[in-house]
Design a protein around this motif. Structure first.
Motif, PDB file in Angstrom:
ATOM      1  N   PRO A 165      -3.499  -3.029  -5.412  1.00  0.00           N
ATOM      2  CA  PRO A 165      -3.725  -1.614  -5.718  1.00  0.00           C
ATOM      3  C   PRO A 165      -5.056  -1.311  -6.408  1.00  0.00           C
ATOM      4  O   PRO A 165      -5.469  -0.163  -6.440  1.00  0.00           O
ATOM      5  CB  PRO A 165      -2.543  -1.268  -6.638  1.00  0.00           C
ATOM      6  CG  PRO A 165      -1.469  -2.211  -6.225  1.00  0.00           C
ATOM      7  CD  PRO A 165      -2.191  -3.489  -5.913  1.00  0.00           C
ATOM      8  N   GLN A 166      -5.735  -2.326  -6.960  1.00  0.00           N
ATOM      9  CA  GLN A 166      -7.065  -2.105  -7.532  1.00  0.00           C
ATOM     10  C   GLN A 166      -8.150  -2.170  -6.463  1.00  0.00           C
ATOM     11  O   GLN A 166      -9.332  -2.237  -6.773  1.00  0.00           O
ATOM     12  CB  GLN A 166      -7.352  -3.151  -8.623  1.00  0.00           C
ATOM     13  CG  GLN A 166      -6.698  -2.851  -9.967  1.00  0.00           C
ATOM     14  CD  GLN A 166      -5.195  -2.995  -9.926  1.00  0.00           C
ATOM     15  OE1 GLN A 166      -4.674  -3.886  -9.271  1.00  0.00           O
ATOM     16  NE2 GLN A 166      -4.477  -2.111 -10.610  1.00  0.00           N
ATOM     17  N   SER A 167      -7.728  -2.142  -5.198  1.00  0.00           N
ATOM     18  CA  SER A 167      -8.631  -2.253  -4.047  1.00  0.00           C
ATOM     19  C   SER A 167      -9.396  -3.567  -4.067  1.00  0.00           C
ATOM     20  O   SER A 167     -10.543  -3.640  -3.603  1.00  0.00           O
ATOM     21  CB  SER A 167      -9.593  -1.060  -3.984  1.00  0.00           C
ATOM     22  OG  SER A 167      -8.873   0.127  -3.707  1.00  0.00           O
ATOM     23  N   GLN A 168      -8.774  -4.585  -4.623  1.00  0.00           N
ATOM     24  CA  GLN A 168      -9.308  -5.938  -4.552  1.00  0.00           C
ATOM     25  C   GLN A 168      -8.561  -6.690  -3.458  1.00  0.00           C
ATOM     26  O   GLN A 168      -7.409  -6.403  -3.159  1.00  0.00           O
ATOM     27  CB  GLN A 168      -9.121  -6.672  -5.879  1.00  0.00           C
ATOM     28  CG  GLN A 168      -9.959  -6.131  -7.022  1.00  0.00           C
ATOM     29  CD  GLN A 168      -9.692  -6.881  -8.309  1.00  0.00           C
ATOM     30  OE1 GLN A 168      -8.552  -7.200  -8.622  1.00  0.00           O
ATOM     31  NE2 GLN A 168     -10.750  -7.160  -9.067  1.00  0.00           N
ATOM     32  N   TRP A 169      -9.255  -7.653  -2.862  1.00  0.00           N
ATOM     33  CA  TRP A 169      -8.629  -8.506  -1.850  1.00  0.00           C
ATOM     34  C   TRP A 169      -8.599  -9.921  -2.407  1.00  0.00           C
ATOM     35  O   TRP A 169      -9.635 -10.480  -2.756  1.00  0.00           O
ATOM     36  CB  TRP A 169      -9.411  -8.457  -0.543  1.00  0.00           C
ATOM     37  CG  TRP A 169      -9.293  -7.143   0.170  1.00  0.00           C
ATOM     38  CD1 TRP A 169     -10.025  -6.011  -0.055  1.00  0.00           C
ATOM     39  CD2 TRP A 169      -8.381  -6.813   1.218  1.00  0.00           C
ATOM     40  NE1 TRP A 169      -9.629  -5.002   0.787  1.00  0.00           N
ATOM     41  CE2 TRP A 169      -8.622  -5.469   1.585  1.00  0.00           C
ATOM     42  CE3 TRP A 169      -7.394  -7.529   1.897  1.00  0.00           C
ATOM     43  CZ2 TRP A 169      -7.902  -4.832   2.596  1.00  0.00           C
ATOM     44  CZ3 TRP A 169      -6.681  -6.897   2.906  1.00  0.00           C
ATOM     45  CH2 TRP A 169      -6.937  -5.558   3.245  1.00  0.00           C
ATOM     46  N   LEU A 170      -7.409 -10.504  -2.488  1.00  0.00           N
ATOM     47  CA  LEU A 170      -7.251 -11.863  -2.974  1.00  0.00           C
ATOM     48  C   LEU A 170      -7.210 -12.801  -1.769  1.00  0.00           C
ATOM     49  O   LEU A 170      -6.363 -12.664  -0.896  1.00  0.00           O
ATOM     50  CB  LEU A 170      -5.957 -12.001  -3.782  1.00  0.00           C
ATOM     51  CG  LEU A 170      -5.745 -11.004  -4.928  1.00  0.00           C
ATOM     52  CD1 LEU A 170      -4.462 -11.344  -5.678  1.00  0.00           C
ATOM     53  CD2 LEU A 170      -6.940 -11.006  -5.877  1.00  0.00           C
ATOM     54  N   PRO A 225       0.825  -1.215   0.000  1.00  0.00           N
ATOM     55  CA  PRO A 225       0.000   0.000   0.000  1.00  0.00           C
ATOM     56  C   PRO A 225       0.857   1.262   0.000  1.00  0.00           C
ATOM     57  O   PRO A 225       1.669   1.460   0.900  1.00  0.00           O
ATOM     58  CB  PRO A 225      -0.806  -0.097   1.300  1.00  0.00           C
ATOM     59  CG  PRO A 225      -0.687  -1.503   1.744  1.00  0.00           C
ATOM     60  CD  PRO A 225       0.628  -2.006   1.229  1.00  0.00           C
ATOM     61  N   VAL A 226       0.688   2.081  -1.010  1.00  0.00           N
ATOM     62  CA  VAL A 226       1.382   3.364  -1.076  1.00  0.00           C
ATOM     63  C   VAL A 226       0.424   4.408  -1.634  1.00  0.00           C
ATOM     64  O   VAL A 226      -0.542   4.084  -2.317  1.00  0.00           O
ATOM     65  CB  VAL A 226       2.647   3.295  -1.978  1.00  0.00           C
ATOM     66  CG1 VAL A 226       3.682   2.378  -1.380  1.00  0.00           C
ATOM     67  CG2 VAL A 226       2.278   2.822  -3.382  1.00  0.00           C
ATOM     68  N   GLY A 227       0.693   5.658  -1.352  1.00  0.00           N
ATOM     69  CA  GLY A 227      -0.104   6.747  -1.904  1.00  0.00           C
ATOM     70  C   GLY A 227      -1.535   6.759  -1.406  1.00  0.00           C
ATOM     71  O   GLY A 227      -1.911   6.058  -0.468  1.00  0.00           O
ATOM     72  N   ARG A 228      -2.346   7.554  -2.075  1.00  0.00           N
ATOM     73  CA  ARG A 228      -3.734   7.756  -1.655  1.00  0.00           C
ATOM     74  C   ARG A 228      -4.546   6.461  -1.712  1.00  0.00           C
ATOM     75  O   ARG A 228      -5.374   6.183  -0.845  1.00  0.00           O
ATOM     76  CB  ARG A 228      -4.385   8.813  -2.544  1.00  0.00           C
ATOM     77  CG  ARG A 228      -5.804   9.199  -2.106  1.00  0.00           C
ATOM     78  CD  ARG A 228      -6.327  10.339  -2.945  1.00  0.00           C
ATOM     79  NE  ARG A 228      -6.373   9.979  -4.364  1.00  0.00           N
ATOM     80  CZ  ARG A 228      -6.732  10.823  -5.326  1.00  0.00           C
ATOM     81  NH1 ARG A 228      -7.038  12.074  -5.016  1.00  0.00           N
ATOM     82  NH2 ARG A 228      -6.759  10.422  -6.576  1.00  0.00           N
ATOM     83  N   ASP A 229      -4.314   5.616  -2.757  1.00  0.00           N
ATOM     84  CA  ASP A 229      -5.082   4.391  -2.904  1.00  0.00           C
ATOM     85  C   ASP A 229      -4.811   3.396  -1.785  1.00  0.00           C
ATOM     86  O   ASP A 229      -5.646   2.544  -1.493  1.00  0.00           O
ATOM     87  CB  ASP A 229      -4.778   3.729  -4.257  1.00  0.00           C
ATOM     88  CG  ASP A 229      -5.294   4.556  -5.428  1.00  0.00           C
ATOM     89  OD1 ASP A 229      -6.198   5.380  -5.201  1.00  0.00           O
ATOM     90  OD2 ASP A 229      -4.790   4.376  -6.549  1.00  0.00           O
ATOM     91  N   GLY A 230      -3.627   3.505  -1.168  1.00  0.00           N
ATOM     92  CA  GLY A 230      -3.270   2.541  -0.135  1.00  0.00           C
ATOM     93  C   GLY A 230      -3.553   2.983   1.274  1.00  0.00           C
ATOM     94  O   GLY A 230      -3.292   2.220   2.217  1.00  0.00           O
ATOM     95  N   VAL A 231      -4.114   4.168   1.458  1.00  0.00           N
ATOM     96  CA  VAL A 231      -4.317   4.707   2.803  1.00  0.00           C
ATOM     97  C   VAL A 231      -5.202   3.792   3.649  1.00  0.00           C
ATOM     98  O   VAL A 231      -4.867   3.452   4.787  1.00  0.00           O
ATOM     99  CB  VAL A 231      -4.915   6.127   2.741  1.00  0.00           C
ATOM    100  CG1 VAL A 231      -5.370   6.566   4.135  1.00  0.00           C
ATOM    101  CG2 VAL A 231      -3.893   7.109   2.202  1.00  0.00           C
ATOM    102  N   LEU A 232      -6.334   3.393   3.092  1.00  0.00           N
ATOM    103  CA  LEU A 232      -7.273   2.588   3.866  1.00  0.00           C
ATOM    104  C   LEU A 232      -6.725   1.193   4.162  1.00  0.00           C
ATOM    105  O   LEU A 232      -7.100   0.577   5.156  1.00  0.00           O
ATOM    106  CB  LEU A 232      -8.610   2.481   3.125  1.00  0.00           C
ATOM    107  CG  LEU A 232      -9.384   3.785   2.964  1.00  0.00           C
ATOM    108  CD1 LEU A 232     -10.680   3.559   2.200  1.00  0.00           C
ATOM    109  CD2 LEU A 232      -9.685   4.413   4.327  1.00  0.00           C
ATOM    110  N   ALA A 233      -5.858   0.699   3.291  1.00  0.00           N
ATOM    111  CA  ALA A 233      -5.306  -0.645   3.491  1.00  0.00           C
ATOM    112  C   ALA A 233      -4.105  -0.643   4.429  1.00  0.00           C
ATOM    113  O   ALA A 233      -3.737  -1.700   4.966  1.00  0.00           O
ATOM    114  CB  ALA A 233      -4.911  -1.252   2.153  1.00  0.00           C
TER     115      ALA A 233
END
Length: 312
Positions: A249-254, A121-129
């Motif tokens: 990074p696509q906000s998917q959880w595997l 998780p990096v940047g804005r997309d990774g904040v919640l994760a």
């Protein structure tokens, strides 16, 4: 008894499976319980690939007070307070859930095929994760965990290959032994003993993923088990299950299930997720009693649901 019903959800995907889930927990005490407080995470979640069509929760004796709320992760839990004197407390959850298969590209394209380092998780997309990268207290990420994880995390290796390898290694290296651990057993103890149950193997996988900077969640739910060819289904032989999931990074959880060396598909029914078991235990509570002994019986049945009248 209260329930919820959502009969008019999205059209199911091709290959979807529906299940009728019955989860019954009975507590028996050697003396009278005068007051019992409890909270249960027993309501299956609605997600992109999962729909909880009906759910009801029956508590006997009838609680004097009960309420349902949603936590910071979006999980539903029910609080109850039984004030009637009792020696037996029974909590029965019944649900009908529809689960879609994962899209073909979930494990075969995009983030899954990118180098695992790109999933940090990096940047804005990774904040919640980013919360899911943090270690627990007491710490689970030890030198022993890092050493165990290392062979799976070769530099530049595609993420899905890392997950498959970590799954296979835990499945091969550890023995499933019911009763060998408790909910408070630490990952380090499991690593040393080389045995445990599903929650232990999920927590070990999570610690390995977090040790390498990936965001990993603990997932609680059910796994549908099909009977062997020619055999009838046996009621109540299923159990609650736990597995891990890693953020991309696509906000998917595997999802990965090291207990069964499998990637999560339409056989898995999600009840809730969090950073650890303590965020989504099926049931926990406090009782007031002089009882010196108690017995807990749990039965879970995950049966195919072929349709019909839905009610709650």
């Amino acid at each position: 008894m209260t329930g919820q019903s959502f009969p008019d959800g999205p059209t199911p995907a091709v290959g979807s499976r529906s299940y009728r889930i019955t989860h019954r927990t009975e507590y028996r005490y050697s003396d009278v319980v005068t007051s019992s407080y409890g909270r249960g995470h027993l309501t299956p979640r609605d997600t992109v690939r999962q729909r909880c069509l009906t759910h009801e929760l029956e508590i006997d004796p009838e609680p004097a007070d009960r309420s349902t709320s949603r936590d910071v992760y979006g999980n539903l839990s029910t609080y109850f307070h039984v004030t009637e004197r009792h020696r037996v407390l029974t909590v029965t959850s019944r649900a009908v859930v529809e689960v879609d298969p994962p899209p073909a590209e979930l494990y075969g394209a995009g983030s899954a095929l990118a180098p695992w380092e790109a999933a940090r998780p990096v940047g804005r997309d990774g904040v919640l994760a980013s919360e899911f990268v943090l270690d627990l207290r007491p710490p689970e990420i030890t030198d022993a965990v890092r050493e165990y994880a290392a062979p799976s995390f070769e530099p530049g290796r595609p993420l899905v290959e890392v997950l498959r390898d970590l799954n296979a290694r835990i499945f091969s290296d550890f023995t499933y032994r019911s009763g060998s651990t408790t909910v408070s057993t630490q990952v380090g103890q499991v690593l040393a003993a080389r045995e445990g149950v599903c929650q232990d193997f999920a927590r070990l996988a999570i610690a390995c993923l977090r040790a390498n900077g990936l965001a990993a969640s603990y997932v609680s739910g059910y796994l549908a088990t099909d009977p062997p060819p020619g055999k009838e289904r046996m009621f109540g032989v299923d159990a609650t299950h736990a597995w891990a999931a890693v953020w991309t990074p696509q906000s998917q959880w595997l999802g990965l299930d090291p207990t069964n060396d499998a990637l999560v598909d339409e056989r898995y029914v999600i009840v809730g997720w969090g950073r650890d078991y303590a965020d989504v235990p099926p049931l926990r509570g406090i009782i007031y009693t002089d009882s010196e002994r108690s017995v807990i019986d749990v039965s879970v049945d995950v049966a195919p649901f072929e349709g019909g009248v839905l009610h709650a």
